[in-house]
Each structure stands twice: as structure tokens, then as C-alpha cells.
Design a protein around this motif. Sequence first.
Motif, mmCIF file in Angstrom:
data_model
loop_
_atom_site.group_PDB
_atom_site.id
_atom_site.type_symbol
_atom_site.label_atom_id
_atom_site.label_comp_id
_atom_site.label_asym_id
_atom_site.label_seq_id
_atom_site.Cartn_x
_atom_site.Cartn_y
_atom_site.Cartn_z
ATOM 1 N N TYR A 289 1.047 -1.390 0.423
ATOM 2 C CA TYR A 289 0.428 -0.701 0.098
ATOM 3 C C TYR A 289 0.548 1.158 0.001
ATOM 4 N N ASN A 290 1.508 1.377 0.576
ATOM 5 C CA ASN A 290 2.879 2.884 1.120
ATOM 6 C C ASN A 290 3.684 2.101 -0.190
ATOM 7 N N THR A 294 -3.077 1.351 -4.263
ATOM 8 C CA THR A 294 -4.214 1.061 -3.600
ATOM 9 C C THR A 294 -5.309 1.019 -3.482
ATOM 10 N N SER A 295 -5.482 -0.588 -4.321
ATOM 11 C CA SER A 295 -6.867 -1.303 -4.991
ATOM 12 C C SER A 295 -6.508 -2.444 -5.034
ATOM 13 N N PRO A 308 -7.259 0.285 5.806
ATOM 14 C CA PRO A 308 -6.679 1.194 4.300
ATOM 15 C C PRO A 308 -6.674 -0.324 2.931
ATOM 16 N N TRP A 309 -5.692 -1.697 3.816
ATOM 17 C CA TRP A 309 -5.818 -2.587 2.980
ATOM 18 C C TRP A 309 -7.068 -3.857 3.251
#
Length: 349
Positions: A289-290, A294-295, A308-309
Amino acid sequence: MVTSTASSAISSPSVSLARTSSSLNDGRIPELLNDKPPLRVKERANVTVFIETTEPPVTARARRLSLDNLEIVKKKLNELLRLGICRLSKSNYASPMHMTPKTNGDWRPCGDYRRFQTKYRLIKEVFMYVLCEINLREGLRSTNIPPILRLAATLEILAGGGYQWQTGGAHTAAMGHSTLSKIFRSTLSSMEETLCNQWISFEKNFQPCKEWFHEKYNFPGIVGAVDGTNLMLLRPIENEHIYFNRKGKHSINAMILSIKAICPQYGGAAHDSFVWKASNERNVTERRYNNGDTSSWLLGDSGYPLEPWLMTPYRLRENETDVGKCIFNDIHSKARSIVERSIGVYKGR
């Protein structure tokens, strides 16, 4: 009764004496052989090992074929013999022939290996694949157990979930309890070193998982589902409180991630969210993610934190009728059920 012929251990010193005698007789050290009789080399002794078995071989009743199908089978087998794909067997036991129709109207002769699959939970092709991949080392002694029997005994224990003496007393892998314990442990170690690294890996390409979840559940960007399960244990002697779970039993809280990863490092007293935060899989998803991915998301139940994940279901209040949240929770539950079904299959075995 199974018999095998092998050489005893007295052949090793005989070979060494033969080499010594040849080296002394070649003239390099003639003074040692003066007035000495030549060294005598012992002959190799043959030892016959008898293994008593208590069960008959796995057999199945032969099926009658029609005259037309019988002629088709004969032609197919003669063609396979001519091409060298198969050979004539000298065994008194065989699998019955089964005829399967093809889409073009032709017939395909097949062997019926349902008893084999019931016993080992693998088809023969996968069994041979595992045998070739784990590459069990051949023993050096004359009474060593072949790798194929070691794998068969290990898979029979894993498939049946019974005791080792039941497997060791069978005709397929007749061996003592201590021998079977050593074989079981060494075979599992070989499978863990080879097969687990190939098939259980979380850091591989996520695109096939995304396509499967999107096609199956119309849920884009999902790379897997995570859940925890308790693997029961006997009461441990040390640090008992670590393994005491909420059900009043001792266990390991194993985190399962859609067959992609397994984390059985923490006791039953640990919560699912704690196991997730301390796992390497969370570090992998956070790092991706970093780095800009982000998908990609994982699915978890309400016991996991929203990140977020990592997607979790909405916490709906009583009598709440938000249609969008209800639809999301329904699709989320169906897509996440894959890991629950996988855990059920594992425990059912």
C-alpha cells in the motif's frame, strides 16, 4: 506377504579388504607380504526380509464391458503398448476399466481410482507429482523403506486423521510404530520445505485473485480473505495460560489467509486482531500500500480492524435499514466465506 532381497552389512569390510589386498599386491609395499598368506575376501551374503501383512490388497470387482466397448479398449491398449506409453503388468491385482464418452462420439478408457482417492485424498497424477517434488532421499541400508511407501503412509495419516498403528498395520505400509513416527516427521518436513514454498505464498501476483473475486462476486480489487481458527491441543506443561481460549480449551489460534498464508504462531488466548497485527502478511500488505498499490484489499470479519488494505463489514445498529450497507455486508459475507469453507475442509479431514 512381501519379500525383498538385499545384501547384509558384511559386504562393506569385504570390499575394503579387497582394495587393501589389491594395493598390497601391486608391488608398492612388497616387504609387508613376505611369507604372508594372501588376504581372503568374504563373499556377499544374501538376506531375505519377510514383512507380514494383515490386510488384503485394495481391490475392486471387475466390470463387464459390452462387445463394442471391449474392442475399443483392446485397440486403445494395443496402441499404447506399441507407443511405449504403458507396459504389461505382472501383478495379480488391477483397477477395473471404465469407459468415458468423448464429445466427438469416441470413447476414452480410464482406470477407476476412487478407492485410491478415498485413501489418500489425491489422484494418482498428483500423488506422483508430490513424490517427485519432495524428492525423498533413498536409504542406504538394505532394509530401507522406499520413498513411495513413505509418502503413502504419511498421506494416509493426514487423510484419515487416525492413529499411526492403523496405518502401520495396513498392507500398503506395513512398518513399526517408531519407524512410522520417524517417516511421518521427515516426510512432513520435506513437504514443508518444497511444496509450501511453491503453493503457499502471499507475495505472488495478486491479479488472478482479483479477477476471480470480481467474476464470482462482482467485488473488484479483492485479493483474499482472512480468518482465524482454533487448533486444539493437549494441555501444555509450560505457559498454559497462553493456549487457554475463550471456549475453555487449549488451542493454537491459527490465522488462515485464503490458502495463501498460514500463521500458527500464537496460542488460543490471542485475539484474531492481535494475530493479524503481529503477522508478516499484514506487513506485506502495508508495504504494498505504501508503494502505491491502493487498489488491493483483504476481507475480514468484524473482529479485525478496518485498515486501508483490509475491509470489514459495516456495524449496523438494530433495525437499521440502510440498503447500501446491507447489500455491501451481504456481498462481503459471501466473498469472505471462501476462507471459512477452506477451514471447514481442512478440519473435516
